[in-house]
Design an enzyme around this catalytic site. Structure first.
Site, PDB file in Angstrom:
ATOM      1  N   ASN A 208      43.417 -15.018   1.513  1.00 33.81           N
ATOM      2  CA  ASN A 208      44.321 -15.549   2.532  1.00 33.81           C
ATOM      3  C   ASN A 208      44.060 -17.035   2.773  1.00 33.81           C
ATOM      4  O   ASN A 208      44.990 -17.831   2.943  1.00 33.81           O
ATOM      5  CB  ASN A 208      44.159 -14.769   3.835  1.00 33.81           C
ATOM      6  CG  ASN A 208      44.731 -13.362   3.736  1.00 33.81           C
ATOM      7  OD1 ASN A 208      45.635 -13.116   2.958  1.00 33.81           O
ATOM      8  ND2 ASN A 208      44.200 -12.448   4.520  1.00 33.81           N
ATOM      9  N   HIS A 258      39.033  -7.953   3.733  1.00 35.56           N
ATOM     10  CA  HIS A 258      39.207  -7.105   4.917  1.00 35.56           C
ATOM     11  C   HIS A 258      37.871  -6.509   5.349  1.00 35.56           C
ATOM     12  O   HIS A 258      37.825  -5.392   5.877  1.00 35.56           O
ATOM     13  CB  HIS A 258      40.245  -6.026   4.689  1.00 35.56           C
ATOM     14  CG  HIS A 258      41.652  -6.548   4.677  1.00 35.56           C
ATOM     15  ND1 HIS A 258      42.749  -5.740   4.472  1.00 35.56           N
ATOM     16  CD2 HIS A 258      42.140  -7.808   4.837  1.00 35.56           C
ATOM     17  CE1 HIS A 258      43.850  -6.481   4.517  1.00 35.56           C
ATOM     18  NE2 HIS A 258      43.492  -7.740   4.727  1.00 35.56           N
ATOM     19  N   TYR A 267      43.325  -8.678  -3.934  1.00 34.30           N
ATOM     20  CA  TYR A 267      43.052  -9.905  -3.180  1.00 34.30           C
ATOM     21  C   TYR A 267      42.224 -10.887  -4.017  1.00 34.30           C
ATOM     22  O   TYR A 267      42.459 -12.095  -4.000  1.00 34.30           O
ATOM     23  CB  TYR A 267      42.315  -9.587  -1.880  1.00 34.30           C
ATOM     24  CG  TYR A 267      43.219  -9.113  -0.770  1.00 34.30           C
ATOM     25  CD1 TYR A 267      43.930 -10.024   0.003  1.00 34.30           C
ATOM     26  CD2 TYR A 267      43.373  -7.771  -0.495  1.00 34.30           C
ATOM     27  CE1 TYR A 267      44.762  -9.595   1.022  1.00 34.30           C
ATOM     28  CE2 TYR A 267      44.199  -7.328   0.519  1.00 34.30           C
ATOM     29  CZ  TYR A 267      44.891  -8.243   1.277  1.00 34.30           C
ATOM     30  OH  TYR A 267      45.721  -7.820   2.280  1.00 34.30           O
TER      31      TYR A 267
END
Length: 800
Positions: A208, A258, A267
């Site tokens: 992210n 996460h 990811y």
């Protein structure tokens, strides 16, 4: 917290830069130097470089696979323009702009149209009418939903990552066709939703964070803002160093996102692709990434990603909820996805990253990629319609480069204790084991995805052959498999609700003994299993050897009022497979719906797959069935089209509410029926030392292997431990042996292991060994192991 991966899939389909996005770190260039005329010229150079990364270059649009991909792109864009109907609240009728996901999807469709306009051979190349429609669409989405006056709503990911990425890519591709006022409006919108504070001291982690930096960097390039580019580069630095908790890369090669999930394949793949794009983009510019810790990312190619790539596929064990994303292969907009699709994206990212690496790294990685391309017979890499033209061009260049020597799949064992995963590779096959503990969740559900992945971390054992069964988990497996019978797992059949445990709850069992020891070739693994929303309790061990994996399950207990089972195998036979099942030499019925309780089973064999040995004989249940499901069953964004696949399932039925049940089996991937029968007849090949609540262990004399998982202090065979530990001893033919010890619980402040075997001397030992006494036996005393993160402590000895 969430990231809607289905939207990331849209980026792949549109040819956008999901696999290119990436940034760099540290060494900030001063604003003064960046504003010199030379630096000003650099903005246009960077924009041109990003455009080339998006569109590719040096390929023949009339040659395969480009002609097909470009035609598909034109078809996609044609479908989008024919259904586009600007109205109050939407640009497309099926994408209402009061949903954040629809804003991202609208920009993604416009990005596909921009690609079709800019690329040759699409049938829409250079179309002025298409250009006008794109411009109108951009203005409409801006005015209605994504502008500097709006406040974000819905999923944060759409406003900060999904939408700005697509918008900035469009602005790069059509830069010279947009008015200055249009570009200014779009950049102002990006500033509104991706402010500098979005990458503050601790805002965003892992993939992210890289995605946020990508938006900041491209916004800086398009707006000729040196501070934005420098901020994006510098904000990458927190991604580079190893972590010991939470998101990021670990020293053992693990990648977690996460906080509690093994996520290298999804990811991690996005992070790698993002960094590859930005490293490559900024290389040689005033904002080049110079943080020395960036080497962690370069090292991750072989340390973190390559171990989970096999024949071009990315193993499900590290792909989280992305396994629930459908992969129908029909229709012009069909999404391939699956483990092969994920793997292909990683290959493209590795090749791009190589342009920013050393020459030696680039050459080695290109050899790895060429080998994976050549071996992916099930889903040929260059036929992957999800890959953009630019990625296809880079991959084909590697395939066709005669100076690149393909590198074969490696053999050996890799443990990833920081994410409770293991990979075992042997000549002709590879396997992975998925576990869970207080450190790593059983599974993840969220955004309506992976609704029935409950038991993935309960010891799922997946394996693939070199030239067979590479579609085992790609070909409609996840929507059709019985989710209570994932191969290798021990579970309670207690019914669970979809998304049991709750979205983003990341249910973790309250156990710490999960991990193992390895000498780099063989391994002993162990997992204390506790069931999801269940009273299930079990101890599981895997001993990974030269041509086999020995599986022990002991102390199975449950008070759910439901049966408990250990699944030996649940093989996907495809849409019409009729692979023969042979048990103790007798071929079993091939009719769908056949089931049996097979008493006295010493071995079983599934034609075209491999063999299974049951030491000492066992009662095994078997079922041949066709199962029908849909991707919508496990993912609310999936298709409702029915999918049917045939399965052969073998399992141990421990009964309802068992007390200390146990079982054992040996997996022989690729073995013939004759080889399986011979292994079963060789009763001295393996000795099971123990399989209970205190310890599980085996001796394999022909391999010189003795291995024991001590759940508590105890003895088994020639090994004794005064505390819980995992011990693997391997005697070599040169008069030496390797003793491998670990503390999977990460709690030991002291540990003593005794091997009742004459040892002449210790040849090497880690600093954690405080005493090593040799002679008629070897006694090893370890100091504080709490800081070793479950790593194997290897001691080399000379035998007496």
């Amino acid at each position: 917290m969430s990231t809607p991966w289905s939207r990331r899939s849209f980026f792949r389909l549109s040819g956008s830069a999901a696999l290119l996005a990436g940034i760099s770190s540290t060494g900030p260039a001063s604003a003064a130097s960046a504003q010199t005329p030379e630096a000003g010229d650099a903005y246009d150079a960077l924009r041109g470089a990003w455009r080339e990364m998006l569109l590719g270059g040096g390929f023949d649009p009339a040659a395969a696979p480009f002609a097909e991909k470009l035609a598909l792109l034109g078809s996609q864009a044609g479908e989008h323009r024919s259904t586009m109907a600007a109205a109050n609240g939407s640009l497309w009728p099926d994408l209402p702009l009061n949903l954040s996901s629809s804003i991202t999807a609208s920009y993604t469709r416009l990005a596909a149209m921009a690609q079709a306009h800019a690329q040759p051979g699409t049938g829409l190349t250079g179309s002025s009418a298409l250009l006008g429609e794109i411009s109108t669409g951009l203005d409409h989405v801006h005015d209605q939903a994504y502008n500097a006056s709006r406040s974000p709503f819905g999923n944060w990911w759409d406003f900060q990552i999904g939408s700005p990425q697509a918008l900035l890519d469009i602005s790069t591709i059509l830069h010279d066709r947009l008015s200055a006022a249009q570009l200014a409006r779009h950049l102002a919108a990006v500033d509104r939703f991706v402010p500098d504070s979005s990458v503050g001291a601790y805002t965003g982690t892992g993939a992210n964070r890289v995605d946020l930096c990508r938006s900041l960097a491209l916004r800086g390039v398009l707006g000729k803002n040196p501070a934005k580019i420098a901020l994006a580069r510098d904000a990458l630095s927190p991604v580079f160093p190893f972590v010991t908790t939470g998101d990021g890369f670990y020293a053992d090669g693990s990648f977690v996102q996460h906080t509690w999930l093994a996520y290298t394949g999804s990811y991690g793949a996005v992070l790698l692709g993002g960094l590859a794009g930005l490293f490559s983009l900024l290389k040689g510019s005033p904002w080049a990434v110079s943080d020395p810790h960036r080497q962690t990312v370069l090292d991750s190619v072989e340390k973190s990603f390559a171990p989970f790539l096999y024949n071009g596929l990315m193993m499900d064990a590290v792909s989280g909820r992305s396994t629930s994303r459908g992969n129908p292969r029909t229709g012009p907009l069909g999404f391939q996805g699956g483990d092969h699709g994920r793997g292909h994206g990683v290959l493209a990212a590795i090749v791009l990253l190589g342009t920013a690496a050393s020459g030696a790294e680039d050459r080695r990685w290109r050899g790895l990629v060429k080998g994976w391309i050549q071996r992916d017979y099930y889903s040929p890499v260059l036929a992957d319609t999800d890959l953009g033209v630019a990625a296809l061009a880079r991959l084909r260049a590697v395939r066709d480069d005669d100076a690149v020597t393909p590198i074969a799949e490696p053999t050996g064992h890799r443990l990833f204790p920081s994410m409770d995963r293991a990979v075992h590779r042997r000549p002709g096959w590879a396997a992975s084991v998925s576990m869970a503990s207080r450190r790593i969740g059983l599974y993840e559900t969220g955004n309506g995805e992976n609704l029935r992945g409950w038991h993935t971390g309960a010891g799922m054992l997946q394996w693939w052959g070199d030239t067979y069964a590479n579609g085992q988990f790609t070909d409609g497996f996840w929507p059709t498999v019985d989710p209570y019978r994932l191969p290798g797992t021990t579970v309670s059949k207690k019914p669970l609700a979809d998304a049991e445990g709750g979205a983003w709850a990341l249910p973790r069992p309250d156990v710490t003994w999960v991990g193992g020891s390895t000498d780099g070739e063989y391994a002993a693994l162990g997992q204390f299993v506790r069931g999801l929303s269940s009273t299930l309790y079990a101890k599981k061990s895997w001993f990974c050897l030269d041509d086999s994996v020995v599986c022990l399950t002991g102390s199975v207990r449950c008070t759910d009022g439901a049966a408990a089972e250990t699944v030996v195998e649940n093989r996907n036979l495809g849409a019409s497979g009729g692979h023969a099942l042979t048990v103790n030499g007798a071929v079993q019925p091939a009719a769908l719906g056949w089931s049996a309780t097979l008493t006295g089973s010493r071995w079983a064999h599934i034609a075209g797959h491999g063999g299974y040995v049951f030491p000492g004989g066992a009662t095994v249940k078997a079922l041949r069935e066709a199962r029908t499901g849909s991707w919508r069953d496990i993912n609310t964004a999936g298709t409702v089209d029915p999918v049917t696949r045939r399965y052969l399932t073998l399992w141990f039925d421990h009964g309802v509410d068992p007390v200390d049940a146990s079982c054992s089996s040996v997996l022989l991937p690729g073995a013939t029926a004759a080889a399986t029968a011979a292994r079963a007849a060789d009763t001295g090949w393996i000795v099971i030392l123990a399989n209970d609540n205190v310890r599980q262990g085996v001796v394999v004399p022909s391999l010189g292997v003795t291995a024991v998982n001590f759940w508590f202090a105890g003895s088994a065979g020639a090994l004794t431990a005064d505390n819980p530990a995992c011990v693997l001893v391997r005697e070599h033919g040169d008069g030496t042996a390797t003793v491998c010890v670990c503390d999977p619980m990460r709690m030991r402040t002291g540990l003593t292991v005794r091997w009742n075997r004459a040892v002449a001397s210790v040849l090497s030992q880690p600093a954690t060994v405080t005493s090593a006494v040799t002679g008629a036996a070897l006694t090893l005393t370890f100091g504080d192991l709490r800081g070793q993160a479950g790593a194997t402590q290897r001691i080399k000895v000379a035998l007496g």
